[in-house]
Scaffold this active site. Structure first.
Site, PDB file in Angstrom:
ATOM      1  N   ARG A   1      44.054  37.055  31.015  1.00  0.00           N
ATOM      2  CA  ARG A   1      44.165  38.057  32.075  1.00  0.00           C
ATOM      3  C   ARG A   1      45.466  38.855  31.909  1.00  0.00           C
ATOM      4  NH1 ARG A   1      41.290  41.234  35.505  1.00  0.00           N
ATOM      5  NH2 ARG A   1      41.904  41.087  37.683  1.00  0.00           N
TER       6      ARG A   1
ATOM      7  N   THR B   1      33.235  46.095  32.999  1.00  0.00           N
ATOM      8  CA  THR B   1      33.343  44.754  32.400  1.00  0.00           C
ATOM      9  C   THR B   1      32.148  44.460  31.487  1.00  0.00           C
ATOM     10  OG1 THR B   1      34.534  44.070  34.403  1.00  0.00           O
ATOM     11  CG2 THR B   1      33.814  42.325  32.939  1.00  0.00           C
TER      12      THR B   1
ATOM     13  N   GLY C   1      32.306  43.922  39.033  1.00  0.00           N
ATOM     14  CA  GLY C   1      33.302  43.880  40.099  1.00  0.00           C
ATOM     15  C   GLY C   1      33.198  42.582  40.881  1.00  0.00           C
TER      16      GLY C   1
END
Length: 576
Positions: free
Chosen positions: A111, A396, A483
């Site tokens: 991340r 994503t 999301g």
């Protein structure tokens, strides 16, 4: 590494699982010719990913004797080229790995992190009010330190078989020879009003007349090839130090109208992390997900645990009765998520308490088949403020891989919104992941767990998930983009496969239904109009809307590997 037996006394299990082990060994638990397709079965190896060229890169590694991690790396690098709006080396990822021979699970955290110069006021205007979302996104302000390559390198050190440089060959070749612009990429370019903000980005995604690249246009990217070649030859250090890192920082800090704070020391100091996965039983299976800083693993496990008292297998797949129960469990999980989930390296995150069976058993009593509980409240008492729900654009990408030895990868990668910050450097887009932080650092005088802090990783909803049997053997790898709705999409596919015994493809194909502690969202155009009426009668506010998941999963059945790719995107399953 720790061995956790489901037969150990509860206090002992809690003591063991509270230790900071990055790898968990799950075993001894007892409980009462190549084809291309969107669905496939194979006793050998398989890749499910969001683009055929990327899936083929992964298969190429598997054919060469590579591991699941090798294939995942090659797949991810090509996704960053052919699906640049969704993921790439300018962003980050979470990866779950299952080692077949010792039945262990390891979680890898790549991340992005906030710059060392970032403070709690990063997204506040001069008057103390939060910036408008898109004013914060576009430009350098939203860019966090990219984590993907450091994470892939760490996973390769642990589980790679092929030489690191070999994994870059497919992406380098495609970048130099060119790839055909897909219908989805064309449509997203045409619909994005921010891509022309910066000259380099505008030139890459548009033709000489300023129009979105047409479907089928051959797009080459020598700058990306050069970057990958440097990393292939010299490791991730070539990205995080030297001229590439300098150029990334310069692009962020010089972004016109909205410069960012990323520094060279942020790049050189970034570390990927092995983390202890979060695992919990669900009926006769064991489900493992990513721990914080993503909320996905905890939330998915909470929803499943809250559903366990109900006989979902007896209900029809995606029936109103089942959707109601899943939505109610989603309310309770999101109430806890929005209050407590954040980067556990910076704030206290009560993961063990949130997954405690007694706690969830009490929470499940709030769910009634006869009506909705309405707005759910968090279940723990801690001095933290509720994090306001903010926009989470559905970008994503997710991929799943199983190699010939049965090792599995479930990996979700992102640059956050479609096209990220719209800032390009060295042939790739930079993320806007910092807008996953809460813009308000406090509410009613209490700190928000997911507030901006220097070096902190923003809360995610990415939910790469592994399902095992109670002996720790692989059952399924699944995950999705989308999301904060990722949590609901992933849960739907798990319930579809496990409770309703659907094939992987059929579980993915099920209409999407999600509740994030508000309205219940149903996928439009998928025959859920009757469910809408039934849910409204139970007290739900219901929205029919586009719910574009990107689920890619692999399941082991008695006949071999059963794969599925989401028809809502451009994914495929490749098998041999």
């Amino acid at each position: 590494m720790f061995h956790i037996s489901c037969l150990a006394p509860t206090p002992l299990r809690r003591a063991i699982t509270s230790l900071a082990a990055a790898t968990v060994l799950i075993a001894g638990c007892t409980a009462p010719g190549e084809t291309t397709t969107t669905e496939g079965e194979s006793p050998q190896h398989m890749v499910a990913a969001a683009n055929p060229l990327a899936a083929e890169a992964g298969m190429r590694m598997l054919r060469q004797g590579g591991s699941a991690v090798d294939a995942a790396i090659a797949t991810a690098l090509v996704l960053g080229l052919v699906e640049p709006q969704s993921s790439g080396i300018g962003g980050g990822a979470f990866l779950m790995h299952h080692q077949a021979d010792n039945r262990s699970v390891t979680a890898y955290d790549g991340r992005e992190s906030a710059p060392s110069e970032a403070g709690e006021d990063l997204f506040l205007k001069a008057d103390g009010e939060p910036m408008a979302f898109w004013d914060a996104v576009v430009g350098g302000r939203s860019v966090g330190t990219p984590g993907l390559l450091r994470m892939l390198e760490l996973a390769h050190q642990d589980h790679g078989r092929l030489p690191w440089a070999d994994l870059f060959a497919p992406a380098i070749e495609l970048a130099e020879q060119g790839f055909a612009v897909s219908p989805r990429l064309h449509g997203l370019i045409a619909g994005d009003k921010y891509l022309k903000r910066y000259d380099e980005t505008a030139a890459y995604f548009h033709d000489a007349a300023g129009e979105a690249l047409a479907v089928g246009t051959l797009r080459k990217n020598q700058a990306y090839a050069d970057t990958l070649r440097a990393v292939a030859e010299n490791g991730a250090d070539a990205f995080y130090t030297g001229q590439i890192a300098v150029n990334i920082v310069n692009q962020v800090r010089a972004a016109s109208g909205n410069p960012g704070l990323l520094s060279y020391s942020d790049m050189t100091g970034y570390q990927a992390k092995r983390r202890k996965p979060v695992c919990a039983p669900y009926r006769q299976w064991q489900v493992c997900g990513m721990p914080p800083p993503t909320s996905g693993g905890v939330a998915v496990l909470q929803i499943l645990s809250l559903l366990e008292p109900f006989d979902l297998p007896a209900m029809g797949a995606a029936s109103p009765e089942a959707i109601h129960l899943v939505a109610e469990a989603g309310r309770l999980a999101f109430a806890d998520r929005n209050r407590f989930l954040a980067d556990s390296d910076f704030v206290e995150v009560p993961v063990e308490a949130l997954l405690d069976p007694q706690y969830l058993g009490e929470r499940a009593k709030q769910i009634s088949p006869a009506g909705s509980l309405g707005k759910a409240e968090p279940g723990l008492r801690m001095q933290q403020a509720h994090s306001p729900q903010q926009l989470n654009p559905p970008s994503t990408s997710h991929l799943s891989v199983v190699d010939k030895d049965g090792n599995a990868v479930s990996m979700t990668a992102s640059i956050e919104s479609a096209f990220g910050s719209r800032v390009m450097a060295e042939g790739f887009l930079l993320n806007n992941e910092l807008t996953d932080f809460s813009f308000r650092p406090s509410v009613d005088g209490l700190p928000v767990a997911n507030r901006v802090q220097a070096g902190k990783r923003p809360r995610s909803s990415m939910s790469p998930t592994l399902v095992l049997d109670r002996q720790g053997r692989f059952v399924m790898a699944i995950g999705s983009p989308g999301g904060s709705r990722i949590i609901g999409y992933t849960t739907k596919a798990i319930v579809g496969a496990l409770d309703w015994n659907l094939s992987m493809q059929d579980a993915i194909d099920l209409p999407n239904f999600v509740n994030r502690n508000g309205a219940t969202d149903l996928e439009e155009g998928r025959g859920l109009e009757a469910a809408k009426t039934a849910l409204e009668a139970l007290g739900h506010e219901v929205n029919l809307r586009d719910l574009t998941s990107g689920l890619h999963g692999i399941r082991l059945t008695g006949d071999g590997l059963d794969g599925g790719a989401d028809p809502r995107r451009e994914g495929v399953v490749l098998t041999q």
